[in-house]
Design a protein around this motif. Structure first.
Motif, PDB file in Angstrom:
ATOM      1  N   GLY A  72    -110.297 -31.244  15.260  1.00  0.00           N
ATOM      2  CA  GLY A  72    -109.380 -31.237  16.397  1.00  0.00           C
ATOM      3  C   GLY A  72    -108.508 -30.006  16.272  1.00  0.00           C
ATOM      4  N   GLU A 139    -103.917 -33.215  17.385  1.00  0.00           N
ATOM      5  CA  GLU A 139    -104.949 -33.794  18.260  1.00  0.00           C
ATOM      6  C   GLU A 139    -106.267 -33.909  17.502  1.00  0.00           C
ATOM      7  N   PHE A 140    -106.791 -35.138  17.449  1.00  0.00           N
ATOM      8  CA  PHE A 140    -108.076 -35.394  16.807  1.00  0.00           C
ATOM      9  C   PHE A 140    -109.150 -35.568  17.873  1.00  0.00           C
ATOM     10  N   LEU A 141    -110.328 -35.062  17.590  1.00  0.00           N
ATOM     11  CA  LEU A 141    -111.476 -35.348  18.451  1.00  0.00           C
ATOM     12  C   LEU A 141    -112.142 -36.609  17.912  1.00  0.00           C
ATOM     13  N   ARG A 186    -108.617 -37.515  21.320  1.00  0.00           N
ATOM     14  CA  ARG A 186    -109.370 -37.156  22.517  1.00  0.00           C
ATOM     15  C   ARG A 186    -110.858 -37.458  22.317  1.00  0.00           C
TER      16      ARG A 186
END
Ligand code: FE2
Length: 285
Positions: A72, A139-141, A186
Motif C-alpha cells: 500500500g 493505506e493498505f491494499l 482499499r
C-alpha cells in the motif's frame, strides 16, 4: 442542529509508528533523513542496528534486518513542498541503482524508498487539521470483499469509528484515529504476502480489545509494559480472518505515550543558518 460529532474521537487515539526493516542504514539515512527531511531521534535508537526517524508526532522504526515492504502506501504531510522536491533531487545520485523514485502528481509527491515502500507526500492544509508534519494515514491494499469485515473489526473490537466507501476508486474501509489520522484499507486485485512489518497504536480502552482477542486466541504477544500485539484482523460477525498486519497496541499508561519527539527544520544549514530556528514545530498556526 449542530451535533458536534466532529469533536469526537474514537478509541484509537494515536497512530505512532510504522516499523519497516531496512537492510542498509546508510541508504535509510539518505532516504528518510536527507531526502524526506525527517529527524533521526537523538535519544534512541542510535548506532547501526536500528534508527528511529521522527516525523512530527509519528515515527518510522527502521531496524537493520531483511527488507520489509508495506503493501500500500503511507501518507506524509510536509510543511514545504518545494523544499521537499529539492531534497529528493539531492539524493537521486546517492540512491541510484535502488528502487528510489519520485514524481510530482496533481496534489502530492509520490515517493518510493530504496526498497519499494511507497509514500504520498502532501502539503499541510485544512484536510489534515493542524498537522504540519506527520503521518496522517496508512493505506493498505486488501483482497476484494474484505473492506466491510475490516471496518466491523475496527469499529466493534477496537472501538474506532470505521466506515466503508464505494466509488470510482473502488471500495475501501476508513478507520478514524485520534483527531486527524486514519487507516485506509482499499480493495485491490493485486496481493502480496505479509512480511512482518508493524504499526503501533495507542488505545484509551485497552482491556476490551485485549479480552476479545484473548478469548479467540489472537494475542500474538502477551501484555508486557502496557502493550500487547496481534496480527490477525477478523470479521467479528463470523470470526474469519480478513487481513494480516501486526499491531502493537499500547495503553495510555505506556511510558512512551506522547513522548516528546525532536523535529528539526531541514532548511537549517551552515550556509543558510537562521539563529534559533533549528527546531521545527509540527503544527500549523
Ligand atoms: Fe514497534
Amino acid at each position: 442542529m449542530i451535533d458536534y460529532a466532529d469533536e469526537d474521537v474514537g478509541n484509537i487515539v494515536l497512530l505512532e509508528h510504522v516499523n519497516l526493516q531496512v537492510p542498509d542504514q546508510s541508504l535509510a539515512i539518505l532516504f528518510y533523513i536527507v531526502g524526506l527531511g525527517f529527524t533521526r531521534d537523538p535519544y534512541f535508537n542510535i548506532g547501526l542496528r536500528n534508527m528511529w526517524a521522527n516525523v512530527g508526532e509519528q515515527q518510522f522504526h527502521l531496524p537493520t534486518r531483511p527488507v520489509q515492504v508495506l503493501h500500500g502506501h503511507m501518507g506524509i504531510v510536509v510543511p514545504d513542498f518545494d523544499a521537499l522536491k529539492e531534497r529528493l533531487a539531492s539524493v537521486e545520485e546517492g540512491l541510484a541503482g535502488t528502487k528510489f523514485s519520485w514524481s510530482v502528481k496533481a496534489d502530492h509527491i509520490a515517493v518510493t524508498c530504496p526498497w519499494g515502500n511507497r509514500f504520498q507526500c502532501y502539503a499541510a492544509g485544512s484536510s489534515f487539521g493542524d498537522m504540519a508534519l506527520g503521518v496522517p494515514y496508512v493505506e493498505f491494499l486488501i483482497a476484494p470483499d474484505r473492506a466491510a469485515g475490516i471496518a466491523r473489526f475496527y469499529d466493534q473490537v477496537l472501538g474506532a469509528p470505521a466506515t466503508t466507501e464505494s466509488g470510482k476508486q473502488g471500495t475501501l474501509a476508513r478507520v478514524k484515529i485520534g483527531r486527524n489520522q486514519s487507516l485506509i484499507f482499499r480493495e485491490a486485485n493485486e496481493s502480496a504476502e505479509y512480511d512482518g512489518h508493524h504499526l503501533a497504536i495507542y488505545v484509551a480502552n485497552f482491556s476490551r480489545p485485549y479480552n476479545f482477542l484473548k478469548s479467540r486466541g489472537l494475542i500474538s504477544e502477551e501484555v508486557r509494559n502496557h502493550q500487547f500485539r496481534f496480527k490477525e484482523v477478523v470479521d467479528p460477525e463470523n470470526g474469519s480472518g480478513v487481513f494480516l498486519v501486526e499491531h502493537e497496541v499500547r495503553s495510555l499508561h505506556h511510558p512512551m505515550y506522547r513522548r516528546f519527539l525532536v523535529n528539526r527544520d531541514p532548511l537549517e544549514s551552515a550556509r543558510r543558518y537562521r539563529r534559533g530556528r533549528d527546531a521545527l514545530i509540527p503544527y500549523t498556526d
